[in-house]
Design an enzyme around this catalytic site. Structure first.
Site, PDB file in Angstrom:
ATOM      1  N   TYR A  56      17.654  43.367 -15.137  1.00  0.00           N
ATOM      2  CA  TYR A  56      16.986  43.771 -13.887  1.00  0.00           C
ATOM      3  C   TYR A  56      16.265  42.561 -13.287  1.00  0.00           C
ATOM      4  CZ  TYR A  56      17.783  48.651 -15.334  1.00  0.00           C
ATOM      5  OH  TYR A  56      18.348  49.849 -15.735  1.00  0.00           O
ATOM      6  N   SER A 201      18.973  57.344 -12.723  1.00  0.00           N
ATOM      7  CA  SER A 201      19.225  57.827 -11.345  1.00  0.00           C
ATOM      8  C   SER A 201      18.951  59.323 -11.235  1.00  0.00           C
ATOM      9  CB  SER A 201      20.652  57.496 -10.871  1.00  0.00           C
ATOM     10  OG  SER A 201      20.842  56.115 -10.739  1.00  0.00           O
ATOM     11  N   PRO A 202      17.804  59.785 -11.754  1.00  0.00           N
ATOM     12  CA  PRO A 202      17.544  61.227 -11.762  1.00  0.00           C
ATOM     13  C   PRO A 202      17.345  61.804 -10.366  1.00  0.00           C
ATOM     14  CG  PRO A 202      15.571  60.026 -12.406  1.00  0.00           C
ATOM     15  CD  PRO A 202      16.676  59.011 -12.319  1.00  0.00           C
ATOM     16  N   LEU A 203      17.069  60.927  -9.380  1.00  0.00           N
ATOM     17  CA  LEU A 203      16.927  61.395  -7.995  1.00  0.00           C
ATOM     18  C   LEU A 203      18.193  61.090  -7.191  1.00  0.00           C
ATOM     19  CD1 LEU A 203      13.276  60.101  -7.391  1.00  0.00           C
ATOM     20  CD2 LEU A 203      13.990  62.477  -7.735  1.00  0.00           C
ATOM     21  N   ALA A 204      19.266  60.788  -7.923  1.00  0.00           N
ATOM     22  CA  ALA A 204      20.517  60.390  -7.248  1.00  0.00           C
ATOM     23  C   ALA A 204      20.217  59.248  -6.272  1.00  0.00           C
ATOM     24  CB  ALA A 204      21.171  61.585  -6.556  1.00  0.00           C
ATOM     25  N   GLY A 206      17.614  58.600  -4.706  1.00  0.00           N
ATOM     26  CA  GLY A 206      16.853  59.046  -3.522  1.00  0.00           C
ATOM     27  C   GLY A 206      17.607  60.071  -2.697  1.00  0.00           C
ATOM     28  N   GLY A 210      16.923  64.268   0.238  1.00  0.00           N
ATOM     29  CA  GLY A 210      17.338  64.617   1.597  1.00  0.00           C
ATOM     30  C   GLY A 210      16.549  63.885   2.671  1.00  0.00           C
ATOM     31  N   LYS A 211      15.880  62.798   2.308  1.00  0.00           N
ATOM     32  CA  LYS A 211      15.025  62.142   3.310  1.00  0.00           C
ATOM     33  C   LYS A 211      15.799  61.231   4.255  1.00  0.00           C
ATOM     34  CE  LYS A 211      13.765  58.384   0.229  1.00  0.00           C
ATOM     35  NZ  LYS A 211      12.705  57.572  -0.326  1.00  0.00           N
TER      36      LYS A 211
END
Ligand SMILES: NC(=O)c1ccc[n+]([C@@H]2O[C@H](COP(=O)([O-])OP(=O)(O)OC[C@H]3O[C@@H](n4cnc5c(N)ncnc54)[C@H](OP(=O)(O)O)[C@@H]3O)[C@@H](O)[C@H]2O)c1
Length: 316
Positions: A56, A201-204, A206, A210-211
Site C-alpha cells: 500500500y 472492500s466491505p462497502l464495495a 463506496g 449509493g452516494k
C-alpha cells in the site's frame, strides 16, 4: 465498540477494523496529517485493529501507521496490526528482508498478524518453502499470528499442512453486499476452522452507499476508474441495491455505510469488515456500524435484493 477473538487466539479485535490502503496513490490519502486524524478517530471510538500491507503506497501506509501510533502515544499492546506480504516477496530470504523493512516502517518489534497478500502465482515458490519461513518468524517472535489473503481454500489447506506448531488464524476475502463469492467456500471454511474472515472492500469501494450517480462515478479519478463495479454494466444494479440500503438505513437513523457493514457483521460472527476511510468522519461512521443489529426481516430483505445482482468482471 464490540470485540471478538482473532481466529482461535485470545487476542481481542474490534468487530470492525480500519483498512489502510487509503494511504496510497491508489486512493489518494497521501497527507500524513489526514491519515493520522483518521487513525486517531478510529482508535478513539474503540477500533483496535488496523489492516495494512507492504504494497500500500509501497510502504507509505505502514509508515503513516507507525508514525501515527508513536505520535498518538498508543500503547503497543492496545493495538492489533495486520500487514501483508505480497506473493512476489516469498522466497525465504525475501520473507525475512520484507518483514524487517515492514517492522522498521511500522516502528515496532513485532507484527500481530502477518498475512500473505496473494499466492506467489508468478514465481512458483513451493507452498511449504515460504510457509516454513513464515513460521520461523513466529517462532522467533517477530510475528504473532499468520493469515492468508485471496487464497482458494484448497491452497489454504495445503499451506496449513506445511505448518508445525502454528495455524492460520485469519482469511482475507472480498465480501460485500454486491460481491458474495466468498460465502460459497471461504466463510464456511473459516467458521469450521475457527478463523476470522476479514472482509475487504466491505462497502464495495463506496458503491453500496449509493452516494455517486452513474455520472459522478464516471468522474472518479482514483482506482475506481478501472473498478468493474463502477462500470456501466454493473453500476446501475448496484445503485438499485443501494437504494434499498438507503431506505433501510433511514428506518434505523443510520447511514447506508453503517447498514451495509452491519449486514456483514450479522451474517456471521467470524466476519470482521475492514472498511477504508478517507476522512475522520468516515472512520467515525464506520465505527458506528456495530453496537446494534438489523432485524432479521431487514437483513433478509437485503439478502434477497443482493442475490438478484449479476456482476460481470468482463469490462472490455
Ligand atoms: N487483501 C486484499 O487483497 C485487499 C484488497 C482490497 C482492500 N483490502 C483492505 O480492505 C480495506 C477496505 O477495502 P477498500 O478500500 O477496497 O474498499 P471499501 O472499504 O469498500 O471502500 C472504501 C471507500 O469507501 C468510501 N467510504 C468509506 N467510508 C464511507 C462512509 N462511511 N460513507 C461513504 N463512503 C465511505 C471511501 O471512498 P470515497 O469517500 O472516495 O468514496 C473509501 O475510500 C482496504 O483499506 C485494505 O486495508 C484488502
Amino acid at each position: 465498540m464490540e470485540y471478538t477473538s482473532l481466529g482461535g487466539t485470545d487476542v481481542k479485535i474490534s468487530r470492525v477494523g480500519l483498512g489502510a490502503w487509503q494511504f496510497s496513490d491508489a486512493w489518494g490519502v497521501k497527507d500524513y496529517g489526514i491519515a493520522k486524524s483518521i487513525i486517531a478517530k478510529a482508535l478513539e471510538l474503540g477500533v483496535n485493529f488496523i489492516d495494512t500491507a507492504m504494497v500500500y503506497g509501497r510502504g507509505l501506509s505502514e509508515q503513516f501507521i507507525g508514525n501515527a501510533l508513536k505520535e498518538l502515544n498508543v500503547n503497543r499492546d492496545d493495538i492489533v496490526i495486520a500487514t501483508k506480504i505480497p506473493g512476489e516477496f516469498l522466497s525465504p530470504h525475501d520473507v525475512f528482508k520484507a518483514v524487517e523493512r515492514s517492522l522498521n516502517r511500522l516502528q515496532t518489534s513485532y507484527i500481530d498478524l502477518l498475512l500473505i497478500h496473494w499466492p506467489p502465482c508468478w514465481h512458483h515458490i513451493p507452498t511449504c518453502v515460504y510457509m516454513k519461513a513464515l513460521e520461523r518468524l513466529v517462532n522467533i517472535g517477530k510475528v504473532n499470528y499468520l493469515g492468508l489473503s485471496d487464497y482458494p481454500v484448497e491452497l489454504v489447506d495445503a499451506a496449513r499442512m506445511c505448518l508445525s506448531r502454528v495455524d492460520i488464524e485469519a482469511l482475507q476475502v472480498r465480501f460485500n453486499l454486491a460481491e458474495r463469492w466468498a460465502e460459497e467456500e471461504h466463510i464456511p471454511y473459516a467458521e469450521e476452522n475457527d478463523m476470522t474472515v476479514m472482509a475487504w472492500s466491505p462497502l464495495a469501494k463506496g458503491a453500496i452507499t449509493g452516494k455517486y450517480t452513474l455520472e459522478d462515478a464516471r468522474k472518479l479519478q482514483d482506482l475506481r476508474v478501472n473498478e468493474p463495479l463502477f462500470q456501466p454494466d454493473n453500476y446501475p444494479q448496484v445503485l438499485e441495491l443501494a437504494n434499498i440500503v438507503k431506505n433501510i438505513a433511514s428506518k434505523y437513523g443510520k447511514t447506508p455505510a453503517q447498514v451495509a457493514l452491519n449486514w456483514l457483521i450479522t451474517y456471521s460472527d467470524v466476519i470482521v469488515p475492514i472498511p477504508g476511510a478517507r476522512s475522520p468522519q468516515q472512520a467515525e461512521e464506520n465505527a458506528g456500524s456495530v453496537g446494534w443489529r438489523l432485524t432479521y426481516e431487514d437483513w433478509r430483505a437485503l439478502d434477497e435484493a443482493s442475490r438478484k445482482l449479476r456482476i460481470t468482471y468482463v469490462t472490455f
